[in-house]
Design a protein around this motif. Structure first.
Motif, PDB file in Angstrom:
ATOM      1  N   PHE A 206      42.806   9.169  15.826  1.00  0.00           N
ATOM      2  CA  PHE A 206      42.894  10.580  15.419  1.00  0.00           C
ATOM      3  C   PHE A 206      43.231  10.693  13.937  1.00  0.00           C
ATOM      4  O   PHE A 206      42.636  11.487  13.210  1.00  0.00           O
TER       5      PHE A 206
ATOM      6  N   VAL B  81      37.354  10.835  15.958  1.00  0.00           N
ATOM      7  CA  VAL B  81      37.799  11.726  17.033  1.00  0.00           C
ATOM      8  C   VAL B  81      37.197  11.370  18.387  1.00  0.00           C
ATOM      9  O   VAL B  81      37.888  11.425  19.410  1.00  0.00           O
TER      10      VAL B  81
ATOM     11  N   LYS C   7      39.462  10.524  21.576  1.00  0.00           N
ATOM     12  CA  LYS C   7      39.442  11.342  22.788  1.00  0.00           C
ATOM     13  C   LYS C   7      39.219  10.494  24.030  1.00  0.00           C
ATOM     14  O   LYS C   7      39.764  10.789  25.095  1.00  0.00           O
TER      15      LYS C   7
ATOM     16  N   PHE D 230      45.864  15.527  18.599  1.00  0.00           N
ATOM     17  CA  PHE D 230      44.692  16.113  19.246  1.00  0.00           C
ATOM     18  C   PHE D 230      44.579  17.600  18.904  1.00  0.00           C
ATOM     19  O   PHE D 230      43.491  18.126  18.692  1.00  0.00           O
TER      20      PHE D 230
ATOM     21  N   TYR E  89      42.511  18.857  15.961  1.00  0.00           N
ATOM     22  CA  TYR E  89      41.055  18.918  16.083  1.00  0.00           C
ATOM     23  C   TYR E  89      40.583  19.940  17.112  1.00  0.00           C
ATOM     24  O   TYR E  89      39.538  20.576  16.923  1.00  0.00           O
TER      25      TYR E  89
END
Length: 327
Positions: A89, A94, A98, A123, A126
């Motif tokens: 991250f 990303v 994830k 998280f 984003y």
């Protein structure tokens, strides 16, 4: 393991240099037990990640995962993936982050707000509207008295969308608590988060200036960079006059640290190489010696000095050292 616990406390408080020295002294114990190796590598990886030394962090995470693959140490896999998700991250990968997040959140012990908060905060940068945050907001409100710094800050972030006044009040409480407990890392974190809120509300320049200077006073020596990551999207709100005031109020090292960690380009700031030259000058080395130490020509050293004098608005070495060391 008692010594290791003390080292982990140093890390939590943001005393990264002390923690790394302790870990270095523990290096001779590597291989004693697989569990020790996992804790050792995860600990160092976590510090390097928060300092943005990504290659070193990745190296120790790889070592942790290899230990798990070889010895199946309980918890090593999910803890390693948790830190790996954080790292991705921060680095901006990303999609991979994830995937790691999804794997981590399937583990029951990572579904409580306190354990999940450090990862969820990244998280949130984003995907602030992800449904996951509604679930955790409800959980955090039910256990608000039990929350730690990370989960409290995440809750303030979530309040920001619906009740900015409440978010500001909660952040002020976090700041007061961090100062009272003499927790440098939490204080840096809270200062930066408060800057974010002020930038989007009152935009009080003096408040922003004081908060950034306070954060920098604790962050620079131990290279505490992660909290500043959350301010990168707000860089355009930081006015040039504000940055100039911070430059006058802090050391040149602190000012350069701020520019670097926020990825701000400034023609008046010293480059990394120019800072190396200044460090050599402060130690009393001649141009010839500096050239030898930095593996560059004397002509290049002279060019760096010309640029340094111009940027610091000085005319000689003595003035340059005074300007460079000014606080």
């Amino acid at each position: 393991m008692l010594y290791m616990s003390e080292t982990q406390i140093y890390e939590q408080l943001g005393y990264f240099q002390k923690a790394l020295r302790d870990y270095e002294s523990l290096n001779e114990l590597e291989g004693v037990t697989s569990l020790f190796d996992v804790i050792y590598d995860l600990g160092i990886a976590g510090i390097y990640m928060k300092q943005f030394h990504f290659d070193q962090a990745q190296h120790h995470l790889d070592a942790c995962m290899k230990t798990f693959a070889r010895k199946k140490v309980k918890g090593a896999d999910r803890s390693g993936r948790y830190t790996l998700a954080q790292l991705y991250f921060i680095m901006g990968d990303v999609s991979i982050a994830k995937q790691c997040l999804q794997e981590v959140m399937q583990q029951e012990n990572f579904q409580d707000p306190i354990t999940a908060a450090p990862l969820l905060r990244l998280f949130y940068v984003y995907e602030p509207d992800h449904p996951l945050f509604e679930v955790f907001e409800k959980q955090m409100k039910q256990h608000v008295l039990d929350l730690d710094f990370d989960s409290h800050i995440l809750l303030a972030n979530l309040y920001e969308k619906t009740d900015m006044e409440l978010a500001m009040k909660l952040m002020d409480e976090i700041l007061i608590k961090a100062r009272k407990l003499h927790n440098p890392y939490a204080l840096i974190d809270a200062c930066i988060q408060k800057v974010h809120l002020v930038l989007h509300t009152s935009k009080e320049t003096r408040v922003i200036h004081d908060l950034l200077c306070e954060a920098l006073s604790y962050a620079v020596y131990d290279e505490v960079r992660l909290p500043f990551f959350y301010l990168r999207k707000d860089v355009n709100y930081l006015e040039k006059d504000l940055l100039s005031d911070i430059k006058r109020s802090t050391s040149l090292q602190a000012y350069q640290f701020l520019l670097d960690v926020l990825c701000i380009r400034n023609e008046d700031s010293l480059s990394a190489r120019e800072i190396e030259v200044m460090e050599e000058i402060i130690q009393g080395y001649t141009n010839k010696e500096i050239a030898q130490h930095l593996c560059i020509s004397q002509a290049t050293v002279k060019t760096h000095l010309i640029n340094i004098y111009k940027k610091l608005d000085v005319t000689n070495r003595i003035e340059a050292m005074r300007a460079y060391q000014k606080t």
